[in-house]
Design an enzyme around this catalytic site. Structure first.
Site, PDB file in Angstrom:
ATOM      1  N   ARG A   1     -19.435 -53.864 -32.950  1.00 44.92           N
ATOM      2  CA  ARG A   1     -19.730 -54.197 -31.515  1.00 44.92           C
ATOM      3  C   ARG A   1     -19.291 -55.584 -31.614  1.00 44.92           C
ATOM      4  O   ARG A   1     -19.892 -56.521 -30.014  1.00 44.92           O
ATOM      5  CB  ARG A   1     -21.107 -53.941 -31.737  1.00 44.92           C
ATOM      6  CG  ARG A   1     -21.960 -52.938 -31.872  1.00 44.92           C
ATOM      7  CD  ARG A   1     -21.423 -51.658 -30.592  1.00 44.92           C
ATOM      8  NE  ARG A   1     -22.119 -50.831 -31.575  1.00 44.92           N
ATOM      9  CZ  ARG A   1     -21.641 -49.859 -31.787  1.00 44.92           C
ATOM     10  NH1 ARG A   1     -20.321 -50.054 -32.356  1.00 44.92           N
ATOM     11  NH2 ARG A   1     -22.284 -48.312 -32.617  1.00 44.92           N
TER      12      ARG A   1
ATOM     13  N   SER B   1     -28.772 -48.150 -27.345  1.00 41.59           N
ATOM     14  CA  SER B   1     -29.556 -48.983 -28.188  1.00 41.59           C
ATOM     15  C   SER B   1     -29.773 -50.514 -28.587  1.00 41.59           C
ATOM     16  O   SER B   1     -29.143 -50.899 -27.674  1.00 41.59           O
ATOM     17  CB  SER B   1     -28.393 -48.558 -29.125  1.00 41.59           C
ATOM     18  OG  SER B   1     -28.207 -47.428 -30.128  1.00 41.59           O
TER      19      SER B   1
ATOM     20  N   GLU C   1     -28.556 -56.139 -29.098  1.00 38.96           N
ATOM     21  CA  GLU C   1     -26.943 -55.343 -28.790  1.00 38.96           C
ATOM     22  C   GLU C   1     -27.017 -55.860 -27.405  1.00 38.96           C
ATOM     23  O   GLU C   1     -26.297 -55.600 -26.741  1.00 38.96           O
ATOM     24  CB  GLU C   1     -27.309 -54.273 -29.414  1.00 38.96           C
ATOM     25  CG  GLU C   1     -26.203 -53.234 -28.879  1.00 38.96           C
ATOM     26  CD  GLU C   1     -25.565 -51.839 -29.743  1.00 38.96           C
ATOM     27  OE1 GLU C   1     -24.858 -51.643 -28.839  1.00 38.96           O
ATOM     28  OE2 GLU C   1     -25.540 -51.787 -30.500  1.00 38.96           O
TER      29      GLU C   1
END
Length: 303
Positions: free
Chosen positions: A178, A228, A298
């Protein structure tokens, strides 16, 4: 933003023909449906206008935020006192040459997956159903079901913080979980070339349908969210930890931990940025206390 900065930026954008408006509600442009107004909201039509919009922000000393499909972004309730530059209206047309697909930063992953499928190109199936733009996906090295953007990207053309345009190969992009070099050095993705492979159209279509069905079955797609909510901690899964701690369904204001998938925080109606932050902070605290794992959001909180 000071009034003189505002007027200077508007003048520069007018001169370059960059379309923009004032006071745009940002909730309209994010999948979370949360966020106050942007002082200025630009809609560049192509890469040239995007470059001009960014250069003008720097010249007028106005902070800016690049927005694609708005799928991983949570704007503050007060809005953004700067310039939001939205790339989703860029009209540069994606093209396929052999096994390579070249597309602008604002292109949606859903559309690119459909193009690859129809051309009989495999490798992008994992991205089917990810509600983001190509630029955003590269910025965070988006991934799902065993695949990541780093697996398919060949080169990326970007605008550096110094204002130069560079085309960088995949091995220079510092892809990680990420993250990417774009998050680290502030460069702006303009376009990218993906290297796919020839495949069976029926098999590609079937795999995409399978993954979409999994998403519908397991994810709370019926509610607005930013995808998410937490990164996967090393050695564990965020959703499992949250459920283990009995936090499924926990609610603050209009924001709640999804009953369907505890890795998602959803907007049940009227949720504010403050609601989401308070809820995620509570989840992080309880998970740390009960399991020892430290969760990290996130989603990007932009104030």
């Amino acid at each position: 933003m000071r009034q003189d900065q505002l007027e200077m930026l508007k003048g520069l954008w007018d001169r370059e023909g960059v379309p923009y408006e004032c006071g745009t509600p940002l909730a309209r442009y994010t999948t979370f449906k949360i966020g106050g107004p942007a002082a200025l909201f630009a809609r560049p039509a192509d890469a040239r206008q995007l470059e001009a919009a960014l250069a003008a922000c720097k010249k007028s000393d106005v902070r800016y935020y690049l927005l694609g499909q708005g799928s991983n972004t949570l704007f503050a309730d007060e809005g953004f006192d700067g310039a939001v530059i939205c790339t989703r209206m860029m009209g540069d047309v994606p093209r396929i040459e052999g096994e390579r697909m070249t597309a602008p930063a604002g292109a949606g992953l859903t559309a690119l997956c459909a193009m690859a499928r129809d051309a009989g190109l495999t490798g992008l199936e994992f991205a089917c159903g990810i509600p983001g733009s190509l630029g955003g996906a590269l910025y965070m090295n988006a991934g799902a079901y065993g695949g990541e953007m780093k697996d398919v990207v060949e080169t990326v053309t970007c605008l550096t913080p110094e204002g130069t345009v560079e085309t960088r190969p995949a091995d220079a992009l510092a892809f990680g979980y990420r993250t990417s070099v774009f998050e680290q050095d502030g460069s702006c993705v303009l376009s990218a070339t993906l290297h796919l492979a020839r495949g069976d159209k029926a098999a590609i279509r079937a795999r995409m349908a399978e993954l979409l069905a999994k998403r519908r079955e397991k994810q709370p797609l019926e509610w607005p969210s930013a995808g998410s909510t937490f990164k996967r901690p090393q050695g564990a899964f965020a959703a499992a930890l949250i459920e283990q701690c009995g936090l499924k369904g926990l609610q603050v204001g209009g924001a709640a931990v999804s009953q369907k998938h505890s890795g998602f925080v959803v907007n049940l109606g009227g949720a504010t940025c403050a609601d989401v932050i308070a809820l995620t902070e509570q989840v992080i605290r309880v998970v740390k206390e009960k399991t020892g794992y430290t969760l990290e959001r996130e989603i990007r909180v932009v104030k």
